[in-house]
Design a protein around this motif. Structure first.
Motif, mmCIF file in Angstrom:
data_model
loop_
_atom_site.group_PDB
_atom_site.id
_atom_site.type_symbol
_atom_site.label_atom_id
_atom_site.label_comp_id
_atom_site.label_asym_id
_atom_site.label_seq_id
_atom_site.Cartn_x
_atom_site.Cartn_y
_atom_site.Cartn_z
ATOM 1 N N LEU A 81 12.437 3.112 -6.197
ATOM 2 C CA LEU A 81 11.094 3.187 -5.409
ATOM 3 C C LEU A 81 10.044 3.820 -5.844
ATOM 4 C CD1 LEU A 81 10.399 2.942 -2.319
ATOM 5 C CD2 LEU A 81 11.388 5.167 -1.846
ATOM 6 N N LEU A 82 8.881 2.971 -5.953
ATOM 7 C CA LEU A 82 7.695 3.443 -6.567
ATOM 8 C C LEU A 82 6.673 3.508 -5.706
ATOM 9 C CD1 LEU A 82 9.141 0.830 -8.468
ATOM 10 C CD2 LEU A 82 7.764 1.747 -10.059
ATOM 11 N N ALA B 175 0.896 -1.226 -0.141
ATOM 12 C CA ALA B 175 0.004 -0.067 -0.017
ATOM 13 C C ALA B 175 1.039 1.207 0.038
ATOM 14 C CB ALA B 175 -0.933 -0.017 1.212
ATOM 15 N N HIS B 176 2.045 1.175 0.451
ATOM 16 C CA HIS B 176 3.000 2.310 0.675
ATOM 17 C C HIS B 176 3.651 2.668 -0.482
ATOM 18 C CE1 HIS B 176 1.684 2.969 4.824
ATOM 19 N NE2 HIS B 176 1.830 1.752 5.116
ATOM 20 N N GLY B 177 4.093 1.382 -1.100
ATOM 21 C CA GLY B 177 5.043 1.557 -2.255
ATOM 22 C C GLY B 177 5.954 0.285 -2.390
ATOM 23 N N VAL B 178 6.807 0.260 -3.456
ATOM 24 C CA VAL B 178 7.812 -0.893 -3.713
ATOM 25 C C VAL B 178 9.142 -0.478 -3.752
ATOM 26 C CG1 VAL B 178 8.090 -2.656 -5.274
ATOM 27 C CG2 VAL B 178 5.649 -2.181 -4.767
ATOM 28 N N LEU B 179 10.052 -1.158 -3.389
ATOM 29 C CA LEU B 179 11.342 -1.112 -3.794
ATOM 30 C C LEU B 179 11.714 -2.328 -4.705
ATOM 31 C CD1 LEU B 179 14.187 0.473 -3.657
ATOM 32 C CD2 LEU B 179 14.530 -0.888 -1.201
ATOM 33 N N ARG C 275 14.910 4.202 3.618
ATOM 34 C CA ARG C 275 14.165 5.143 2.992
ATOM 35 C C ARG C 275 12.744 5.244 3.515
ATOM 36 N NH1 ARG C 275 17.180 8.297 -0.550
ATOM 37 N NH2 ARG C 275 18.968 7.468 -1.125
ATOM 38 N N ASP C 276 12.161 6.439 3.126
ATOM 39 C CA ASP C 276 10.718 6.638 3.484
ATOM 40 C C ASP C 276 10.270 6.314 2.095
ATOM 41 O OD1 ASP C 276 8.179 8.507 2.885
ATOM 42 O OD2 ASP C 276 8.468 8.514 5.076
ATOM 43 N N ALA C 277 9.275 5.328 2.099
ATOM 44 C CA ALA C 277 8.520 4.771 0.972
ATOM 45 C C ALA C 277 7.725 5.760 0.229
ATOM 46 C CB ALA C 277 7.834 3.492 1.032
ATOM 47 N N LEU C 278 7.240 6.725 0.929
ATOM 48 C CA LEU C 278 6.345 7.899 0.405
ATOM 49 C C LEU C 278 6.852 8.979 -0.200
ATOM 50 C CD1 LEU C 278 3.800 7.975 3.254
ATOM 51 C CD2 LEU C 278 3.548 6.703 1.363
ATOM 52 N N SER C 279 8.121 9.488 0.339
ATOM 53 C CA SER C 279 8.854 10.482 -0.206
ATOM 54 C C SER C 279 10.072 10.285 -0.865
ATOM 55 C CB SER C 279 9.171 11.582 0.922
ATOM 56 O OG SER C 279 10.130 10.715 1.831
ATOM 57 N N VAL D 170 4.310 -2.844 8.150
ATOM 58 C CA VAL D 170 3.619 -1.935 9.083
ATOM 59 C C VAL D 170 3.677 -0.355 8.887
ATOM 60 C CG1 VAL D 170 3.091 -3.807 10.503
ATOM 61 C CG2 VAL D 170 4.951 -2.235 11.092
ATOM 62 N N SER D 171 4.697 -0.016 8.068
ATOM 63 C CA SER D 171 4.798 1.467 8.146
ATOM 64 C C SER D 171 5.495 1.890 6.719
ATOM 65 C CB SER D 171 5.975 1.718 9.338
ATOM 66 O OG SER D 171 7.402 1.553 8.697
ATOM 67 N N PRO D 172 5.731 3.007 5.998
ATOM 68 C CA PRO D 172 6.272 3.231 5.016
ATOM 69 C C PRO D 172 7.689 3.468 4.839
ATOM 70 C CG PRO D 172 5.169 5.215 5.830
ATOM 71 C CD PRO D 172 5.049 4.009 6.768
ATOM 72 N N ARG D 173 8.445 2.212 5.169
ATOM 73 C CA ARG D 173 9.928 2.234 5.146
ATOM 74 C C ARG D 173 10.244 1.082 4.236
ATOM 75 N NH1 ARG D 173 12.063 1.597 10.886
ATOM 76 N NH2 ARG D 173 10.111 -0.038 10.831
ATOM 77 N N VAL D 174 11.383 1.512 3.479
ATOM 78 C CA VAL D 174 12.126 0.176 2.770
ATOM 79 C C VAL D 174 13.520 0.277 3.023
ATOM 80 C CG1 VAL D 174 10.361 0.287 0.950
ATOM 81 C CG2 VAL D 174 12.274 1.647 0.788
ATOM 82 N N ALA D 175 14.315 -0.531 2.877
ATOM 83 C CA ALA D 175 15.681 -0.732 3.078
ATOM 84 C C ALA D 175 16.537 -1.448 2.152
ATOM 85 C CB ALA D 175 16.134 -1.103 4.643
ATOM 86 N N TYR D 176 17.904 -0.991 1.919
ATOM 87 C CA TYR D 176 18.703 -1.894 0.870
ATOM 88 C C TYR D 176 20.081 -1.883 1.613
ATOM 89 C CZ TYR D 176 19.875 2.786 -1.007
ATOM 90 O OH TYR D 176 19.966 4.036 -1.184
ATOM 91 N N VAL D 177 21.003 -2.801 1.359
ATOM 92 C CA VAL D 177 22.321 -2.797 1.665
ATOM 93 C C VAL D 177 23.134 -2.424 0.653
ATOM 94 C CG1 VAL D 177 24.293 -4.167 2.449
ATOM 95 C CG2 VAL D 177 21.903 -4.453 3.486
#
Length: 100
Positions: free
Chosen positions: A22-23, A1-5, A61-65, A46-53
């Protein structure tokens, strides 16, 4: 719902690389980048956060901004725990749970 990395893995003259996009939930690209090597990606359910190494550094990163939230050195892999926390593993095998 928040986005996709999304991660696209490839090979160039310099070796393996990972192209990241990040979409938003509607498919709009709000951030993109490339890292050397193969990068693992994770998304918090559960929140708009994504991560990568990226080369031993976790980038969240914030998945909304698309804005960077934090960087943690010494990380080889990371996954969200399903309740807002982040579990990170170091290259030496240590594991840490970080609050959301």
């Amino acid at each position: 719902a928040h986005g996709v990395l999304a991660a696209q893995y490839g090979v160039s003259g310099a070796g393996l690389n990972t192209r990241l996009n990040l979409l938003t939930g509607t498919g709009e690209v709000i951030w993109s980048g490339e890292v050397a090597g193969e990068s693992g990606v994770a998304a918090d359910p559960v929140s708009p956060r994504v991560a990568y190494v990226d080369g031993g550094v976790l980038v969240e990163r914030d998945a909304l901004s698309g804005k960077e939230l934090r960087r943690l050195p010494g990380v080889s892999a990371a996954r969200y725990d399903g309740s807002g926390g982040l579990v990170v593993a170091s290259s030496g095998g240590g594991v840490r749970w970080l609050p959301g």
